[in-house]
Design a protein around this motif. Sequence first.
Motif, PDB file in Angstrom:
ATOM      1  N   LYS A 164      70.466  -0.226  61.411  1.00 51.44           N
ATOM      2  CA  LYS A 164      70.253   1.285  61.183  1.00 51.44           C
ATOM      3  C   LYS A 164      71.145   1.625  62.400  1.00 51.44           C
ATOM      4  O   LYS A 164      72.456   2.100  62.092  1.00 51.44           O
ATOM      5  CB  LYS A 164      69.851   1.929  60.746  1.00 51.44           C
ATOM      6  CG  LYS A 164      68.359   2.839  61.825  1.00 51.44           C
ATOM      7  CD  LYS A 164      67.753   2.679  61.025  1.00 51.44           C
ATOM      8  CE  LYS A 164      66.851   2.690  62.405  1.00 51.44           C
ATOM      9  NZ  LYS A 164      65.342   2.562  62.112  1.00 51.44           N
TER      10      LYS A 164
ATOM     11  N   LEU B 248      63.134   8.121  53.676  1.00 48.97           N
ATOM     12  CA  LEU B 248      64.053   6.717  54.079  1.00 48.97           C
ATOM     13  C   LEU B 248      63.091   6.750  55.798  1.00 48.97           C
ATOM     14  O   LEU B 248      63.791   5.989  56.108  1.00 48.97           O
ATOM     15  CB  LEU B 248      65.983   6.984  54.346  1.00 48.97           C
ATOM     16  CG  LEU B 248      65.873   7.998  53.160  1.00 48.97           C
ATOM     17  CD1 LEU B 248      67.605   8.491  53.612  1.00 48.97           C
ATOM     18  CD2 LEU B 248      66.870   6.498  52.584  1.00 48.97           C
ATOM     19  N   ASN B 249      61.907   7.664  56.482  1.00 50.06           N
ATOM     20  CA  ASN B 249      61.577   7.202  56.819  1.00 50.06           C
ATOM     21  C   ASN B 249      59.709   7.262  56.242  1.00 50.06           C
ATOM     22  O   ASN B 249      59.412   7.828  56.091  1.00 50.06           O
ATOM     23  CB  ASN B 249      61.769   8.627  58.293  1.00 50.06           C
ATOM     24  CG  ASN B 249      60.945   8.461  59.152  1.00 50.06           C
ATOM     25  OD1 ASN B 249      59.747   8.219  59.291  1.00 50.06           O
ATOM     26  ND2 ASN B 249      61.511   7.503  60.235  1.00 50.06           N
ATOM     27  N   GLY B 250      59.002   5.811  56.423  1.00 55.04           N
ATOM     28  CA  GLY B 250      57.820   5.747  56.482  1.00 55.04           C
ATOM     29  C   GLY B 250      56.783   6.584  57.253  1.00 55.04           C
ATOM     30  O   GLY B 250      55.924   7.167  57.259  1.00 55.04           O
ATOM     31  N   THR B 251      57.111   6.368  58.771  1.00 56.31           N
ATOM     32  CA  THR B 251      56.340   7.745  59.712  1.00 56.31           C
ATOM     33  C   THR B 251      56.176   8.853  59.336  1.00 56.31           C
ATOM     34  O   THR B 251      55.084   9.156  58.875  1.00 56.31           O
ATOM     35  CB  THR B 251      56.732   7.533  60.856  1.00 56.31           C
ATOM     36  OG1 THR B 251      57.253   5.570  61.627  1.00 56.31           O
ATOM     37  CG2 THR B 251      56.347   8.115  62.299  1.00 56.31           C
TER      38      THR B 251
ATOM     39  N   ASP C  26      61.609   9.260  64.849  1.00 56.59           N
ATOM     40  CA  ASP C  26      61.365   9.208  63.037  1.00 56.59           C
ATOM     41  C   ASP C  26      61.196  11.098  62.995  1.00 56.59           C
ATOM     42  O   ASP C  26      61.326  11.289  61.664  1.00 56.59           O
ATOM     43  CB  ASP C  26      59.664   8.563  63.702  1.00 56.59           C
ATOM     44  CG  ASP C  26      60.458   7.394  63.054  1.00 56.59           C
ATOM     45  OD1 ASP C  26      61.061   6.456  62.764  1.00 56.59           O
ATOM     46  OD2 ASP C  26      59.267   6.807  64.297  1.00 56.59           O
TER      47      ASP C  26
ATOM     48  N   ASP D 232      66.029   8.563  62.385  1.00 58.65           N
ATOM     49  CA  ASP D 232      66.410   7.801  61.945  1.00 58.65           C
ATOM     50  C   ASP D 232      66.857   8.142  60.139  1.00 58.65           C
ATOM     51  O   ASP D 232      67.627   6.831  59.972  1.00 58.65           O
ATOM     52  CB  ASP D 232      64.665   6.797  62.100  1.00 58.65           C
ATOM     53  CG  ASP D 232      64.469   5.801  60.942  1.00 58.65           C
ATOM     54  OD1 ASP D 232      64.669   4.716  61.937  1.00 58.65           O
ATOM     55  OD2 ASP D 232      64.041   5.900  60.042  1.00 58.65           O
TER      56      ASP D 232
ATOM     57  N   LYS E  92      70.537   6.590  58.307  1.00 58.97           N
ATOM     58  CA  LYS E  92      69.875   5.428  57.054  1.00 58.97           C
ATOM     59  C   LYS E  92      70.693   6.457  56.052  1.00 58.97           C
ATOM     60  O   LYS E  92      71.719   6.321  54.830  1.00 58.97           O
ATOM     61  CB  LYS E  92      68.833   5.749  56.315  1.00 58.97           C
ATOM     62  CG  LYS E  92      68.060   4.859  57.097  1.00 58.97           C
ATOM     63  CD  LYS E  92      66.124   4.904  57.507  1.00 58.97           C
ATOM     64  CE  LYS E  92      65.700   3.808  58.438  1.00 58.97           C
ATOM     65  NZ  LYS E  92      64.535   4.005  58.271  1.00 58.97           N
TER      66      LYS E  92
ATOM     67  N   GLY F  99      59.307   0.562  53.319  1.00 66.89           N
ATOM     68  CA  GLY F  99      60.724   0.891  53.966  1.00 66.89           C
ATOM     69  C   GLY F  99      60.550   0.149  55.407  1.00 66.89           C
ATOM     70  O   GLY F  99      61.655  -0.091  56.488  1.00 66.89           O
ATOM     71  N   ALA F 100      59.670   0.094  56.107  1.00 71.11           N
ATOM     72  CA  ALA F 100      59.516  -1.128  57.758  1.00 71.11           C
ATOM     73  C   ALA F 100      58.708  -2.045  57.351  1.00 71.11           C
ATOM     74  O   ALA F 100      58.116  -2.521  55.860  1.00 71.11           O
ATOM     75  CB  ALA F 100      59.429  -0.111  57.946  1.00 71.11           C
TER      76      ALA F 100
HETATM   77  N1  HSE Z   1      60.759   4.159  62.064  1.00 71.15           N
HETATM   78  C1  HSE Z   1      61.401   3.910  60.738  1.00 71.15           C
HETATM   79  C2  HSE Z   1      60.378   4.393  60.241  1.00 71.15           C
HETATM   80  C3  HSE Z   1      60.858   2.312  61.039  1.00 71.15           C
HETATM   81  O1  HSE Z   1      58.922   4.678  60.414  1.00 71.15           O
HETATM   82  O2  HSE Z   1      60.726   3.912  58.323  1.00 71.15           O
HETATM   83  C4  HSE Z   1      62.256   1.635  59.765  1.00 71.15           C
HETATM   84  O3  HSE Z   1      63.180   2.125  60.030  1.00 71.15           O
END
Ligand code: HSE
Length: 408
Positions: free
Chosen positions: A100, A153-156, A191, A196, A200, A295-296
């Motif tokens: 990205k 858009l961010n899993g963390t 994150d 991040d 996106k 998403g990851a």
């Molecule tokens: N660090 C990103 C997340 C990984 O936590 O979504 C995927 O881009």
Amino acid sequence: MINIAIMGYGTVGSGVFEVIKRNQHIVNKKAREEINVKYVLDLREFPGLPVEKVLTHNIDDILNDDSVKVVVEVMGGVEPAYTFVKSALLKGKSVATSNKALVAAHGPELLQIAREKNVNFFFEASVGGGIPIIRPLNECLTADDILEISGILNGTTNFILTKMAKEGKEFGQVLKKAQELGYAEKDPTADIEGHDACRKIAILSSLAFGKTANFEEIYTEGITNITGKDMEYAKELECEIKLVGTSKKLSNGISAMVAPFMLSKNHPLSTVDGVFNAIFVKGNVLGDTMYYGSGAGSLPTASAVVSDVIDAVRHMGENVHIDWIDEKLEILELNYVPVKAFIRAGGDIKRIKTESKVLFEGCEFADLDYDDDEVAIITGQETEGSLKEKLEILRKAADIRNVIRMDV
Ligand code: HSE
């Protein structure tokens, strides 16, 4: 047979290698060609692993081999990925990337080279990992005027916020746990500060509106200020706090931002928990749609990358038009963006309420039973600019402890 090369044998690269091997029959059938990994580029050695047989440390082995038709870039970061990808496209090879940072920084230029060379630059995995969203935007939603894209858009950060909400823990504690479990990186800045998600939403806005959204112009706020107490209020208000990247076509322009939002439980994004991602898209004729999934992660992200490889093989000698040109997308100045806010304020509650009623016409209040020293103000519709001005006035009467946007 079509030869491909994979640049980077990390989490995603090893996943791509695995998916092509594990699903060999299906992948070849869908591509209508046998796909052969001729090279894997990485600086490291992998003694004893099957990848050893195709490993190279020299990018020129790939660039100078005319039999390599598709290059997978899964190294991450802008350099040297940008130089390698640009060189591959200029040599007439198609590229599939999950990167990205690369797409947000150089997407339109790389797309233009791909057009001129009659090859393809695909990036399905760059947003939402394994969730199909780039191809749907470029191919399935083309009859619509896109009015909104909003996503987790961010899993963390979604993992952290979900755990804070469900277990009543503070941000720092949960971040530590996420790092132990490998969900959050040792340096979690990109994150937790929203960088991040910002890249996106820049990519999604560019695709939705056809011009380049500069990620540096997108207002970005992370989740580090969200507290256990905010979560308690959210529960009382029947909301969930989520980090949302959002872009909207408004009557006065296109807005884009990343910030934590209190979403009412009716909002489809409010139900997305844990490391999952989801992207909500509103079209003027289609109405609402949502795309949900992983998403990851190695294999989910590799699934999207390999689907791009298959698409590149299917369109050998033909550029698939991606409607994103190298012209600046004007993003509405933040002050003009509409907003409704949750304001947590401490001090003389009676005075805060009196001031708030004057400042925020029709506002509502919420409080926690056990806390007499604090009140939450739920504003009506404001603009970011008017909210900022009114908060400055309110600050004279109150200790403003947090401000969270509501109802994306
Ligand atoms: N660090 C990103 C997340 C990984 O936590 O979504 C995927 O881009």
